[in-house]
Scaffold this active site. Sequence first.
Site, short mmCIF file in Angstrom:
data_model
loop_
_atom_site.label_atom_id
_atom_site.label_comp_id
_atom_site.label_asym_id
_atom_site.label_seq_id
_atom_site.Cartn_x
_atom_site.Cartn_y
_atom_site.Cartn_z
CB CYS A 49 -0.93 -0.01 1.21
SG CYS A 49 -2.08 1.38 1.24
CB CYS A 53 -1.99 3.73 8.30
SG CYS A 53 -2.88 4.43 6.89
CB CYS A 56 -1.37 -0.43 8.38
SG CYS A 56 -2.03 -1.62 7.18
CB CYS A 95 -15.86 -7.52 5.69
SG CYS A 95 -17.25 -7.44 6.81
CB CYS A 126 -18.88 -5.15 4.44
SG CYS A 126 -17.98 -3.74 5.12
CB CYS A 186 -18.82 -0.39 8.36
SG CYS A 186 -17.78 -1.26 9.56
NE ARG A 258 -18.22 -6.18 12.79
CZ ARG A 258 -18.46 -5.26 11.86
NH1 ARG A 258 -17.52 -4.46 11.47
NH2 ARG A 258 -19.65 -5.18 11.31
N1 SAM Z 1 -6.80 0.49 2.91
C1 SAM Z 1 -8.11 0.70 3.36
C2 SAM Z 1 -8.22 1.76 4.43
O1 SAM Z 1 -7.23 2.09 5.04
O2 SAM Z 1 -9.34 2.23 4.63
C3 SAM Z 1 -8.79 -0.58 3.85
C4 SAM Z 1 -8.00 -1.56 4.67
S1 SAM Z 1 -7.38 -0.95 6.25
C5 SAM Z 1 -6.32 -2.29 6.74
C6 SAM Z 1 -8.85 -1.07 7.27
C7 SAM Z 1 -8.75 -0.71 8.75
O3 SAM Z 1 -8.08 -1.75 9.45
C8 SAM Z 1 -7.98 0.53 9.14
O4 SAM Z 1 -8.70 1.71 8.93
C9 SAM Z 1 -7.73 0.27 10.61
O5 SAM Z 1 -8.77 0.81 11.39
C10 SAM Z 1 -7.72 -1.24 10.71
N2 SAM Z 1 -6.38 -1.75 11.08
C11 SAM Z 1 -5.33 -1.89 10.26
N3 SAM Z 1 -4.26 -2.37 10.92
C12 SAM Z 1 -4.64 -2.53 12.21
C13 SAM Z 1 -3.98 -2.98 13.39
N4 SAM Z 1 -2.69 -3.34 13.36
N5 SAM Z 1 -4.66 -3.03 14.53
C14 SAM Z 1 -5.97 -2.65 14.56
N6 SAM Z 1 -6.65 -2.21 13.48
C15 SAM Z 1 -6.00 -2.14 12.32
FE1 SF4 Z 2 -2.93 1.18 3.34
FE2 SF4 Z 2 -2.98 -0.03 5.70
FE3 SF4 Z 2 -3.34 2.60 5.58
FE4 SF4 Z 2 -5.28 0.95 4.64
S1 SF4 Z 2 -4.59 1.14 6.77
S2 SF4 Z 2 -4.48 2.81 3.66
S3 SF4 Z 2 -3.99 -0.74 3.87
S4 SF4 Z 2 -1.46 1.46 5.02
#
Ligand code: SAM
Ligand code: SF4
Length: 311
Positions: A49, A53, A56, A95, A126, A186, A258
């Site tokens: 990606c 974040c 992530c 989802c 979803c 959501c 959730r």
């Molecule tokens: N890339 C898209 C986005 O960021 O909206 C969709 C996938 S992203 C992985 C979806 C959500 O997963 C994030 O907004 C975050 O809230 C959650 N998430 C990701 N990594 C996480 C982690 N290590 N612990 C808890 N929640 C996590």
């Molecule tokens: Fe990319 Fe992870 Fe951020 Fe979603 S949460 S935009 S997958 S880096």
Amino acid sequence: MSFDTAAVEALFELPFNDLIYRAQTVHRQHFDPNRIQRSTLLSIKTGGCSEDCGYCSQSARRDAATGISRGKLLELEEVKVAAKAAKDKGATRFCMGAAWRGPKEGDLNRVIEMVRVVKDLGMEACLTLGLLGPGQAEKLAAAGLDYYNHNLDTGAEFYDQIITTHSQEARMETLLRVRQAGIKICCGGIIGMGETRKVRASLIAQLASLDPPPESVPINHLVAIPGTPLENAPPLDPFEFVRTIACARITMPTSWVRLSAGRQQMSDELQALCFLAGANSIFYGDKLLTSGNPDVAHDEALFARLGLTGC
Ligand code: SAM
Ligand code: SF4
Ligand code: DTB
């Protein structure tokens, strides 16, 4: 009833028993307290990606550190098999998540086929694909998408300490597009990233102030993934997590709340407290996106011990 950050902070300050009693009272006015909705997650495109974040594992910037490299968008047949298996185990919603900043048109068309496959199985669908551009939400709505997941993730004042490659305002814009297309929202966040209680209250107040509030509110506990900037985030008092669930329930009485990421690291007793505080939905299945989730047998045993059923 409207709740600003100060009002949610006042809820957080209540004695624990009073807060839980209030949350459980509100919960019973709107839901059967012994029924828990179950959604199964599938990562349809993992890793690589462009975003940064901090929580992530899927950012391309740290694939060497997390060991998660860019995968391809799954084939339709793979999605069908996974969705069918989820349905057979009792999930009612499927989802699908993609590690994108947002979908390209060609990819969106393939994802739309996936939505159709899930709908044909009689499940709710979803998606979480990142930021949506003009017209994309309408295409998803036309395919029959039920929910779009797009989290605010944390309080506005803390957002740029965790994410620098996009703004929370941009995410609000996507939420508006989703809403205007008639898709249910959501939207939730992550707790345990080193934020203060005030930031947690601000996140809940922001979610509750959406008009209407999100139909589904995922409250994730940070999964501290090795190789991510938050791998050593300070531990959170588990009661503070339960309080956050209770605040979400009180401020968004008719939403599904959730208990999302982080269940694998929680005791059964802590999860039971979250259900008591008003959580009435879980991710169900052995995997989240890249990290683990309690296995189905464990969840079935927990439901039996607590007298809970699916819905
Ligand atoms: N890339 C898209 C986005 O960021 O909206 C969709 C996938 S992203 C992985 C979806 C959500 O997963 C994030 O907004 C975050 O809230 C959650 N998430 C990701 N990594 C996480 C982690 N290590 N612990 C808890 N929640 C996590
Ligand atoms: Fe990319 Fe992870 Fe951020 Fe979603 S949460 S935009 S997958 S880096
Ligand atoms: C949400 O709020 N939580 C889910 C789902 N929406 C997409 C994702 C949790 C991801 C946990 C970390 C991982 O498995 O990589």
